[in-house]
Design a protein around this motif. Structure first.
Motif, PDB file in Angstrom:
ATOM      1  N   ALA A  48      52.170  19.166   6.571  1.00 54.16           N
ATOM      2  CA  ALA A  48      51.817  20.437   7.220  1.00 54.16           C
ATOM      3  C   ALA A  48      52.713  20.584   8.445  1.00 54.16           C
ATOM      4  O   ALA A  48      53.013  19.616   9.131  1.00 54.16           O
ATOM      5  CB  ALA A  48      50.351  20.440   7.630  1.00 54.16           C
ATOM      6  N   GLY A  49      53.149  21.788   8.702  1.00 58.14           N
ATOM      7  CA  GLY A  49      54.085  22.000   9.804  1.00 58.14           C
ATOM      8  C   GLY A  49      55.470  21.533   9.401  1.00 58.14           C
ATOM      9  O   GLY A  49      55.672  20.976   8.305  1.00 58.14           O
ATOM     10  N   ASN A  50      56.423  21.783  10.247  1.00 54.17           N
ATOM     11  CA  ASN A  50      57.828  21.509   9.939  1.00 54.17           C
ATOM     12  C   ASN A  50      58.529  21.158  11.233  1.00 54.17           C
ATOM     13  O   ASN A  50      58.015  21.408  12.314  1.00 54.17           O
ATOM     14  CB  ASN A  50      58.469  22.754   9.311  1.00 54.17           C
ATOM     15  N   GLY A  51      59.734  20.597  11.094  1.00 50.47           N
ATOM     16  CA  GLY A  51      60.461  20.183  12.294  1.00 50.47           C
ATOM     17  C   GLY A  51      61.621  21.102  12.618  1.00 50.47           C
ATOM     18  O   GLY A  51      62.097  21.857  11.777  1.00 50.47           O
ATOM     19  N   GLY A  52      62.084  21.026  13.858  1.00 51.26           N
ATOM     20  CA  GLY A  52      63.357  21.633  14.231  1.00 51.26           C
ATOM     21  C   GLY A  52      63.302  23.020  14.819  1.00 51.26           C
ATOM     22  O   GLY A  52      64.338  23.554  15.217  1.00 51.26           O
ATOM     23  N   TYR A  53      62.121  23.602  14.885  1.00 53.88           N
ATOM     24  CA  TYR A  53      62.040  24.939  15.474  1.00 53.88           C
ATOM     25  C   TYR A  53      60.648  25.206  16.029  1.00 53.88           C
ATOM     26  O   TYR A  53      59.697  24.462  15.764  1.00 53.88           O
ATOM     27  CB  TYR A  53      62.409  26.011  14.436  1.00 53.88           C
ATOM     28  N   ASP A  54      60.571  26.290  16.779  1.00 51.54           N
ATOM     29  CA  ASP A  54      59.348  26.680  17.453  1.00 51.54           C
ATOM     30  C   ASP A  54      59.165  28.179  17.222  1.00 51.54           C
ATOM     31  O   ASP A  54      60.002  28.974  17.637  1.00 51.54           O
ATOM     32  CB  ASP A  54      59.548  26.380  18.943  1.00 51.54           C
ATOM     33  N   VAL A  55      58.102  28.551  16.497  1.00 53.10           N
ATOM     34  CA  VAL A  55      57.870  29.982  16.235  1.00 53.10           C
ATOM     35  C   VAL A  55      57.391  30.661  17.519  1.00 53.10           C
ATOM     36  O   VAL A  55      56.520  30.153  18.227  1.00 53.10           O
ATOM     37  CB  VAL A  55      56.828  30.183  15.115  1.00 53.10           C
ATOM     38  N   GLN A  56      58.000  31.822  17.812  1.00 53.47           N
ATOM     39  CA  GLN A  56      57.539  32.625  18.942  1.00 53.47           C
ATOM     40  C   GLN A  56      56.482  33.628  18.477  1.00 53.47           C
ATOM     41  O   GLN A  56      55.491  33.839  19.155  1.00 53.47           O
ATOM     42  CB  GLN A  56      58.716  33.433  19.538  1.00 53.47           C
ATOM     43  N   ASP A  57      56.768  34.287  17.337  1.00 52.79           N
ATOM     44  CA  ASP A  57      55.904  35.399  16.920  1.00 52.79           C
ATOM     45  C   ASP A  57      55.905  35.558  15.401  1.00 52.79           C
ATOM     46  O   ASP A  57      56.949  35.444  14.766  1.00 52.79           O
ATOM     47  CB  ASP A  57      56.402  36.702  17.563  1.00 52.79           C
ATOM     48  N   TYR A  58      54.728  35.808  14.868  1.00 48.90           N
ATOM     49  CA  TYR A  58      54.571  36.205  13.459  1.00 48.90           C
ATOM     50  C   TYR A  58      54.161  37.669  13.413  1.00 48.90           C
ATOM     51  O   TYR A  58      53.196  38.058  14.090  1.00 48.90           O
ATOM     52  CB  TYR A  58      53.442  35.421  12.785  1.00 48.90           C
ATOM     53  N   GLU A  59      54.866  38.447  12.610  1.00 48.65           N
ATOM     54  CA  GLU A  59      54.375  39.789  12.308  1.00 48.65           C
ATOM     55  C   GLU A  59      54.059  39.805  10.818  1.00 48.65           C
ATOM     56  O   GLU A  59      54.952  39.624   9.985  1.00 48.65           O
ATOM     57  CB  GLU A  59      55.436  40.837  12.654  1.00 48.65           C
ATOM     58  N   LEU A  60      52.782  39.991  10.500  1.00 51.43           N
ATOM     59  CA  LEU A  60      52.346  39.887   9.105  1.00 51.43           C
ATOM     60  C   LEU A  60      51.903  41.260   8.613  1.00 51.43           C
ATOM     61  O   LEU A  60      50.867  41.783   9.045  1.00 51.43           O
ATOM     62  CB  LEU A  60      51.193  38.882   8.991  1.00 51.43           C
ATOM     63  N   ALA A  61      52.731  41.854   7.752  1.00 49.13           N
ATOM     64  CA  ALA A  61      52.371  43.131   7.119  1.00 49.13           C
ATOM     65  C   ALA A  61      51.867  42.786   5.725  1.00 49.13           C
ATOM     66  O   ALA A  61      52.636  42.378   4.854  1.00 49.13           O
ATOM     67  CB  ALA A  61      53.592  44.043   7.052  1.00 49.13           C
ATOM     68  N   LEU A  62      50.546  42.900   5.541  1.00 51.79           N
ATOM     69  CA  LEU A  62      49.927  42.457   4.282  1.00 51.79           C
ATOM     70  C   LEU A  62      49.282  43.637   3.574  1.00 51.79           C
ATOM     71  O   LEU A  62      48.693  44.515   4.216  1.00 51.79           O
ATOM     72  CB  LEU A  62      48.837  41.408   4.557  1.00 51.79           C
ATOM     73  N   ARG A  63      49.398  43.621   2.266  1.00 50.79           N
ATOM     74  CA  ARG A  63      48.669  44.604   1.458  1.00 50.79           C
ATOM     75  C   ARG A  63      47.759  43.806   0.529  1.00 50.79           C
ATOM     76  O   ARG A  63      48.204  42.881  -0.152  1.00 50.79           O
ATOM     77  CB  ARG A  63      49.675  45.422   0.663  1.00 50.79           C
ATOM     78  N   TYR A  64      46.481  44.144   0.549  1.00 49.89           N
ATOM     79  CA  TYR A  64      45.510  43.330  -0.203  1.00 49.89           C
ATOM     80  C   TYR A  64      44.597  44.209  -1.042  1.00 49.89           C
ATOM     81  O   TYR A  64      44.008  45.170  -0.554  1.00 49.89           O
ATOM     82  CB  TYR A  64      44.660  42.506   0.763  1.00 49.89           C
ATOM     83  N   GLU A  65      44.526  43.814  -2.304  1.00 53.84           N
ATOM     84  CA  GLU A  65      43.647  44.490  -3.241  1.00 53.84           C
ATOM     85  C   GLU A  65      42.513  43.535  -3.599  1.00 53.84           C
ATOM     86  O   GLU A  65      42.738  42.530  -4.284  1.00 53.84           O
ATOM     87  CB  GLU A  65      44.444  44.784  -4.510  1.00 53.84           C
ATOM     88  N   PRO A  66      41.299  43.805  -3.156  1.00 51.44           N
ATOM     89  CA  PRO A  66      40.168  42.936  -3.510  1.00 51.44           C
ATOM     90  C   PRO A  66      39.927  42.976  -5.020  1.00 51.44           C
ATOM     91  O   PRO A  66      40.497  43.821  -5.711  1.00 51.44           O
ATOM     92  CB  PRO A  66      38.998  43.552  -2.747  1.00 51.44           C
TER      93      PRO A  66
END
Ligand code: ARG
Ligand code: ZN
Length: 494
Positions: A48-66
């Motif tokens: 879990a997780g990864n090396g070598g970088y540091d995320v600043q921001d996630y922008e998650l545009a999701l479309r969900y069909e229940p």
């Protein structure tokens, strides 16, 4: 922040792009670029997780069909994740965690990457690997140009697939849990990868923007605050949320249901946003409403004990479906079927203990659960319904009866993360500590812990050091007896 020790990173797991340890020569004495590690070497979840970088921001545009048919719990999720990150080493490739979803395209700083895994050409490349037995769920992105330490890049990932009922290692539902009327999204410990490409390590906290598109009539609720009004077009509504306080990925949520959203206000005008599914009715609804109405008082009480509430908002998501537990998703805990008073104060307590200060390694989980349980006792005493001394005595009796002292809660095992001694022995240890060092040193130590490690992570050893600093006492034996040894500790003198 990001784990600094590369030494603990997992070794090669069969794919050259995953080796993560051996630097690749760039020739001619230039900088040596390497593959970012495929994991961070967490004791229980090494990949879990990864090396070598540091995320600043996630922008998650999701479309969900229940689910179309409530009897078949399968939904459809498609997403565009825009991830802004900074390299912490010279990188020729890096990984994200992504489980059970297919990537369609990857762009690195606006340039399309090719699908493949040689990582030898002039273009950026990406590939996916999935090994359920070893819990290796990787999206590898080869970077062209390579990234120098300190440089920032934006990676845009188009992905999607069917959603179902993911299970954690203890057999509990978690991650993007498809429900008959939407989804309950609760990631602890390693479930974030079931719905977005992520550096799934509590040490890499980031801000989040959510653009959640769901069938008109459904409501999507995430962390933080609304960012603009929901917009409906052609039968789909997009709900926008922004979480501007740094957040660990296991605390993110984007739950979907038939929620009625209401607003309240906490101390200092803190926005409280509650979403209650219209399937919560009768006694459950009455209990939920009464518990949530106490949130402002609970926040005021805990601020008196532990210092300022750490985030921009609070509230609740109460679903009519169940994962059999509640989770302290940052600023907006998720509840199964009903929110009862002690669970609400428990999840609120986690905003300080767990969310503002998070475990550096999953084996440090007692720092979350011990404190949140102790907060329940403090609240019950404040309300006059119980007292802490009795809670402590009852808990010791339960630990005696259940052989609870045999579990080393400072390393409870991957599949023991949420076993009851983690909560009970954890809270008992805190109360015994308070008896050992006195109220002043105990509460001053708690505040020192929260200010020193705010927006960050820390270990059990860090906690011991803070309490030794606050009390001026040597506490090695105390903590060994109360957290680690397999025997009932000597009880504090009343
Ligand atoms: N942290 C949650 C709580 O005590 C419990 C989460 C249980 N999670 C799980 N995957 N079994 O509030
Ligand atoms: Zn908890």
């Amino acid at each position: 922040t990001q784990r600094t020790s590369a030494a603990a990173a997992p070794a090669t797991i069969g794919f050259s792009a995953f080796s993560g340890t051996a630097p690749a020569s760039s020739g001619k004495g230039g900088p040596r670029y390497s593959a970012g590690a495929a994991g961070t070497g967490d004791t229980y979840f090494p990949y879990a997780g990864n090396g070598g970088y540091d995320v600043q921001d996630y922008e998650l545009a999701l479309r969900y069909e229940p689910p179309a048919d409530p009897a078949v719990l399968t939904g459809r999720l498609s997403g565009v994740a825009t991830i802004t990150l900074r390299a912490t080493q010279d990188l020729q490739s890096l990984n994200f965690d992504l489980r059970g979803l297919d990537v369609a395209s990857v762009r690195v700083d606006g340039k399309a990457a090719a699908h493949g895994k040689s990582h030898g050409g002039d273009n950026a490349e990406w590939s996916q690997q999935q090994d359920d037995v070893n819990r290796i769920w990787e999206l590898t992105v080869g970077l062209r140009p390579k990234l120098k330490a300190g440089q920032t890049t934006t990676i845009v990932i188009d992905y999607g697939g069917a959603t179902g009922q993911p299970l954690d290692t203890t057999g509990a539902l978690y991650g993007w849990v498809t429900t008959a009327d939407g989804a309950m999204v609760v990631n602890e410990p390693d479930g974030a990868a079931t719905w977005y490409p992520v550096n799934d390590d509590p040490q890499d906290k980031a801000t989040y923007t959510f653009r959640l598109t769901v069938p008109a009539g459904k409501t999507a609720v995430a962390n933080g605050l609304p960012a603009g009004k929901p917009k409906t077009r052609a039968g789909w509504t997009t709900w926008n949320w922004r979480a501007s306080d740094p957040m660990a990925s296991y605390l993110s949520t984007a739950s979907v249901g038939d929620y009625a959203v209401s607003r309240d206000e906490g101390p200092g005008g803190l926005p409280i946003i509650n979403a209650i599914d219209d399937g919560v009715t009768g006694e459950d609804l009455a209990e939920t409403t009464a518990s949530l109405a106490l949130q402002p008082q609970m926040i005021a009480f805990l601020q008196d004990q532990f210092g300022p509430y750490p985030f921009e908002a609070f509230g609740a998501i109460v679903d009519d479906d169940s994962v059999d537990y509640a989770l302290e998703t940052q600023t907006r805990p998720v509840y199964s079927e009903v929110a009862n008073e002690l669970t609400v104060v428990h999840e609120l307590g986690h905003q300080w203990f767990g969310n503002a200060v998070s475990p550096a390694d999953w084996k440090d989980i007692w720092l979350n659960e011990g404190w949140a349980t102790y907060v329940e006792w403090l609240w019950a005493e404040h309300q006059g319904t119980a007292d802490v001394a009795d809670e402590f005595a009852d808990t010791v009796a339960e630990l005696d009866a259940d052989n609870g002292w045999t579990l080393n809660i400072a390393d409870p095992g991957r599949d023991g993360l949420f076993d009851s001694p983690v909560y009970q022995r954890g809270a008992a240890a805190l109360h015994a500590l308070r008896a050992e060092i006195g109220d002043d040193a105990f509460f001053a130590g708690a505040r020192l812990w929260l200010t020193r490690y705010n927006d960050s992570t820390a270990t059990t050893e860090d906690f011991e050091a803070v309490m030794e600093e606050s009390s001026g006492q040597q506490l090695d034996t105390f903590f060994d007896d109360w957290l680690r040894e397999g025997d009932r500790p000597v009880m504090p003198q009343p």
